[in-house]
Design an enzyme around this catalytic site. Structure first.
Site, PDB file in Angstrom:
ATOM      1  N   ARG A 183      39.753  30.095  44.547  1.00 31.59           N
ATOM      2  CA  ARG A 183      40.846  30.098  43.576  1.00 31.59           C
ATOM      3  C   ARG A 183      41.798  31.252  43.861  1.00 31.59           C
ATOM      4  O   ARG A 183      41.378  32.401  43.992  1.00 31.59           O
ATOM      5  CB  ARG A 183      40.253  30.213  42.171  1.00 31.59           C
ATOM      6  N   PHE A 195      37.416  25.636  29.784  1.00 31.41           N
ATOM      7  CA  PHE A 195      36.752  26.922  29.998  1.00 31.41           C
ATOM      8  C   PHE A 195      35.538  27.021  29.078  1.00 31.41           C
ATOM      9  O   PHE A 195      35.652  26.753  27.881  1.00 31.41           O
ATOM     10  CB  PHE A 195      37.715  28.079  29.753  1.00 31.41           C
ATOM     11  N   ASP A 236      44.744  26.266  24.223  1.00 29.03           N
ATOM     12  CA  ASP A 236      44.386  27.561  24.786  1.00 29.03           C
ATOM     13  C   ASP A 236      45.375  27.854  25.913  1.00 29.03           C
ATOM     14  O   ASP A 236      45.464  27.093  26.887  1.00 29.03           O
ATOM     15  CB  ASP A 236      42.945  27.507  25.315  1.00 29.03           C
ATOM     16  N   TYR A 243      44.919  39.708  29.184  1.00 28.46           N
ATOM     17  CA  TYR A 243      44.570  40.471  30.384  1.00 28.46           C
ATOM     18  C   TYR A 243      44.770  39.707  31.688  1.00 28.46           C
ATOM     19  O   TYR A 243      44.488  40.253  32.761  1.00 28.46           O
ATOM     20  CB  TYR A 243      43.137  41.007  30.313  1.00 28.46           C
ATOM     21  N   LYS A 244      45.265  38.497  31.625  1.00 28.18           N
ATOM     22  CA  LYS A 244      45.531  37.746  32.859  1.00 28.18           C
ATOM     23  C   LYS A 244      46.999  37.949  33.245  1.00 28.18           C
ATOM     24  O   LYS A 244      47.393  39.013  33.700  1.00 28.18           O
ATOM     25  CB  LYS A 244      45.167  36.274  32.669  1.00 28.18           C
TER      26      LYS A 244
END
Length: 428
Positions: A387, A129, A198, A223-224
């Site tokens: 996705r 990322f 991560d 927040y995911k």
């Protein structure tokens, strides 16, 4: 051939189906983007209102004590610890993933060079990322290190005696490919490097055992899959053998050993608490707590399994079903599976690559109430991606069926070619 009746039967047999009632989902929407922003827990709005109107509005500054605000980062950290194979007292919820990465990567670099001054390289995946790579690049510029980017199959060969830290995301944000955490960590340690993970696309989605893997540092997102809300506080874990070795670079008062003595000199708190920095955001942390509470509810539904093992079984079933239905019902339209088929190598998402129209297809699906997202490629080796994230807390098997049906319609009618679906928005 899988049918809608098969999907309805699976929903009827799903022991986790009651968890959907813990979320406020818009009618007519199939939400397959929880790997980017989790859905709203029903308890969150009332809890945030309570914090604002009662705890802040009425109790005022007393709420630091009466409402338990002061130790909320540690309490939430303990809830997260159960999801990532850590022990109580080893995790704190705080700051953003990027800020926490800056903290632990700085500490890791100091540790590595203290033991072996020649170790001046950070190794990471080329497709990691970007914020992780940006933070690493910034630290390299500040401290004279070098960032080396490799493909996944090149990681082991890249771990030379000059490598200080191997920094990887457990589940790749584009493809959903998942690393073998224990095996990769062991390879890093055999080469004398520290291992930093991560967990932004892992925590709450797949079982993680940081302690069992022997990892050194980890950060992750709130927040995911943890459903803490947009910009929710992230979390940080440090292996207890390292926690007291170095100061983290953002030595703020909240990470002081005795913050309310207000001494002019900094004395770091013991353990992971020193990775706190400034005053913590109580409203955001309280919202995150509602998301974490759903995992506690999940643990009660199948008492003989951990919450994450139960959720993992459903996640794999959902993603298997999606792959099967896409291949059965959307063949001939140029979609290719970018996510590994092997369960051990797959996170909780399915990515489909397409050489033309990926962005527009996603926009057409969103207009039909099926929310996924798009990630741009950089050429033939990394094509554009459609996705789809599958959060087993609230996604059902019937959802998967209807999502694929809508995808088939978008492709069959070439609806995605309409101009309104080809206008690029600021957030993709």
């Amino acid at each position: 051939m899988t049918t809608l009746h098969d999907c309805l039967r699976l929903d009827a047999q799903d022991p986790l189906a009651p968890l959907r009632e813990h979320f406020s989902l818009p009618p007519g929407v199939i939400y397959l983007d929880g790997n980017s922003l989790g859905a709203l827990p029903r308890a969150t709005a009332a809890r945030v209102a309570e914090v604002v109107t009662q705890e802040w509005g009425t109790d005022l500054i007393k709420a630091w004590n009466t409402a338990g605000w002061f130790d909320l980062p540690q309490r939430l950290g303990n809830q997260i610890a159960r999801l990532i194979g850590a022990q109580p007292g080893e995790v704190v919820a705080t700051d953003s993933t990027s800020v926490n990465l800056f903290k632990v990567l700085t500490a890791a670099l100091h540790m590595a060079t203290a033991d072996a001054p020649q170790r001046k390289v950070i190794v990471s995946e080329r497709s990691n990322f970007p914020t992780d790579l940006y933070i690493a690049e910034s630290l390299c510029r500040q401290h004279g290190f070098r960032l080396q980017l490799v493909e996944p199959e090149e990681i082991a060969a890249a771990l030379t005696p000059e490598v200080a830290v191997l920094m990887l995301t457990h589940v790749n944000y584009r493809t959903g490919a998942m690393h073998d955490m224990p095996a990769v960590t062991a390879v890093a340690h055999a080469a004398g490097a520290l291992m930093l993970w991560d967990l932004a696309h892992s925590a709450g989605a797949v079982p993680v055992d940081l302690t069992g893997a022997g990892a050194d540092f980890a950060v992750g997102c709130g927040y995911k899959y943890l459903n803490g809300g947009p910009g929710a506080p992230a979390f940080v874990w440090v292996n207890p053998v390292h926690a007291d070795r170095f100061w983290q670079p953002l030595a703020g008062w909240w990470g002081h050993a005795t913050p309310f003595t207000f001494t002019p000199d900094y004395r770091p708190a013991p353990g992971v608490q020193r990775y706190l920095c400034g005053t913590q955001p109580m409203i955001s942390l309280s919202a995150l707590e509602c998301g974490l509470d759903v995992f506690t509810a999940a643990a009660t539904l199948i008492p003989n399994q951990t919450a994450m093992d139960t959720l993992r079984q459903k996640s794999l079933a959902l993603t298997d079903l999606f792959i099967t239905l896409v291949e059965q019902r959307c063949a001939g339209f140029g979609l290719a599976l970018a996510t590994p088929r092997e369960h051990a190598q797959r996170g909780s998402q399915v990515s489909l690559s397409k050489s033309e129209g990926a962005y527009a297809i996603v926009q057409a699906l969103i207009a039909r109430g099926v929310i996924g997202d798009f990630r741009a490629g950089d050429g033939a080796q990394h094509p554009d991606i459609l996705r789809f994230g599958f959060t087993p807390l609230y996604v059902g098997y019937e959802d998967v069926w209807h999502a694929v049906e809508q995808l088939r319609e978008v492709l069959h009618t070439a609806e995605w070619q309409r101009p309104e679906f080809n206008t690029i928005s600021a957030v993709t």
